[in-house]
Every structure is written in C-alpha cells, then in structure tokens.
Design an enzyme around this catalytic site. Structure first.
Site, PDB file in Angstrom:
ATOM      1  N   HIS A 195      -3.550  -5.564   0.412  1.00  0.00           N
ATOM      2  CA  HIS A 195      -3.105  -6.020   1.732  1.00  0.00           C
ATOM      3  C   HIS A 195      -3.138  -7.546   1.829  1.00  0.00           C
ATOM      4  O   HIS A 195      -4.191  -8.132   2.064  1.00  0.00           O
ATOM      5  CB  HIS A 195      -3.994  -5.414   2.822  1.00  0.00           C
ATOM      6  CG  HIS A 195      -3.820  -3.943   2.961  1.00  0.00           C
ATOM      7  ND1 HIS A 195      -2.845  -3.389   3.758  1.00  0.00           N
ATOM      8  CD2 HIS A 195      -4.467  -2.902   2.385  1.00  0.00           C
ATOM      9  CE1 HIS A 195      -2.908  -2.072   3.676  1.00  0.00           C
ATOM     10  NE2 HIS A 195      -3.884  -1.754   2.844  1.00  0.00           N
ATOM     11  N   CYS A 246       0.844  -1.199   0.000  1.00  0.00           N
ATOM     12  CA  CYS A 246       0.000   0.000   0.000  1.00  0.00           C
ATOM     13  C   CYS A 246       0.885   1.258   0.000  1.00  0.00           C
ATOM     14  O   CYS A 246       1.488   1.568  -1.009  1.00  0.00           O
ATOM     15  CB  CYS A 246      -0.993  -0.051   1.158  1.00  0.00           C
ATOM     16  SG  CYS A 246      -2.364   1.093   0.967  1.00  0.00           S
ATOM     17  N   GLU A 288      -1.983  -9.266   4.223  1.00  0.00           N
ATOM     18  CA  GLU A 288      -1.977  -9.649   5.637  1.00  0.00           C
ATOM     19  C   GLU A 288      -3.365  -9.791   6.253  1.00  0.00           C
ATOM     20  O   GLU A 288      -3.482 -10.181   7.412  1.00  0.00           O
ATOM     21  CB  GLU A 288      -1.143  -8.641   6.449  1.00  0.00           C
ATOM     22  CG  GLU A 288      -1.769  -7.267   6.614  1.00  0.00           C
ATOM     23  CD  GLU A 288      -1.524  -6.301   5.461  1.00  0.00           C
ATOM     24  OE1 GLU A 288      -1.778  -5.101   5.659  1.00  0.00           O
ATOM     25  OE2 GLU A 288      -1.103  -6.728   4.366  1.00  0.00           O
TER      26      GLU A 288
END
EC number: 6.3.5.2
Length: 190
Positions: A163, A76, A165
């Site tokens: 993302h 990001c 994660e």
C-alpha cells in the site's frame, strides 16, 4: 489528464485518491460498478485499482483490466485481479496480516524509478499472487512474498501487493508520481 481510482471497497481506497490529490495529480474515485462506457466517457489517462476485502466484491474491475489499453496500476486486491485477468495464480498467503516489509526491487525502471535497491512498505498478505501470468515480469519481492510487484512486458500494466497510500510506506508517493509520469508519457505518445 485524470486518473480514475476504482473503489474496490478497501479501507484505503479513499487514501489513494487523497494521496494523488496531495501530489496535485488530477483524480476521481469511482465505484467498481461503472460500465465500460461510463469509464470511457470520463476519458481517463490511467486507472488505479484499489484494494478490497475479496475478489467477489471487485465489481467490474476485471472487465476494466481486459478492456482498457491505458496504464493500469493494481494495489493489493487490484494487483491480484490483474494476475487473475491475465491467467496468473492467486492463493492464500502463509502470513495473513498487515506488516511492515522491506522489498527488494529487481527492476527499477518506470514504476520504481529512484527507489532501488530496497524499499520499506506496508503490505497486506491475506491473499497474494503465487505465479505471474505469461508476458509479465517480477519487479519486486520480499522474504514474505515472491511477487510484491510485477508488470506486463509490453503494456503499461503494473501490480503491487503493498500500500503506497499509507504513511507506513514512507516513499509511497514516489510510486504514484512515477505512475503519473507513465500515464502522461503514454497519453502524449497516443
């Protein structure tokens, strides 16, 4: 054999570290205010530049990008910082929100190994890379963003807008595993 996660004060930076730990990848979360010398003393095999609210709060992240010759993955804001450091263009997106997005993987070597041709991801599009720097190639795009991911053509420097994660990116752990393999391979070749 540690990967340092650079905390750019984004809400998911701790999740990046936890995701790596869950995968048994040695990692340490460090503030983006550490000096080059402090990072060097930790002898990392790779850096992951986490997300954050703004470029102004990115501390020394851009210096790390320019200084270190080890694998780097920007997530990001980290992705945008890599583009900026190498001369790319960043601007506000047309859709300022988090969204579940299907990306089209146009190069499935290395970072996207085993994930092509499409992947569902959780992406933030407040700001995004509008044009990639020279010596970079696009790895993935979507209907919301032309540059969901890129890489340097000669260095192990990668950026992703989304993302990996979070659980909204079901195969995000594969991105981290692939990046760790890139780091280990590079470490063994040096």
């Amino acid at each position: 054999m540690t990967i340092l996660v650079i905390n750019n004060k984004g809400q998911y930076n701790h999740r990046i570290q936890r995701s790596l730990q869950y995968l048994k990848i040695p990692t340490e979360l460090v503030p983006n205010t550490l000096s080059i010398e402090e990072i060097e003393a930790k002898n990392p095999i790779g850096l992951i530049l986490g997300g954050g609210p703004s470029i102004e709060g990115a501390g020394n992240s851009e210096e790390y990008i320019k200084h270190f010759d080890i694998p780097i993955l920007g997530i990001c804001l980290g992705h945008q910082l890599i583009a900026k450091a190498y001369g790319g263009q960043i601007d506000t997106s047309n859709t300022e929100s988090y969204a579940k997005v299907e990306i089209n993987i146009v190069n499935d070597e290395n970072l996207f190994s085993g994930l092509a041709p499409k992947m569902e991801v959780w992406s933030s599009h407040k700001d995004e890379v509008k044009s990639i720097p020279d010596d970079f190639e696009i790895l993935a795009n979507s209907n919301l963003c032309d540059v969901e991911s890129f890489k340097h053509t000669e260095k192990d420097v990668y950026g992703i807008q989304f993302h990996p994660e979070v659980h909204h990116t079901p195969k995000g752990s594969t991105i981290f595993e692939n990046f760790y393999e890139i780091c280990k391979k590079r470490c063994n070749n040096d």
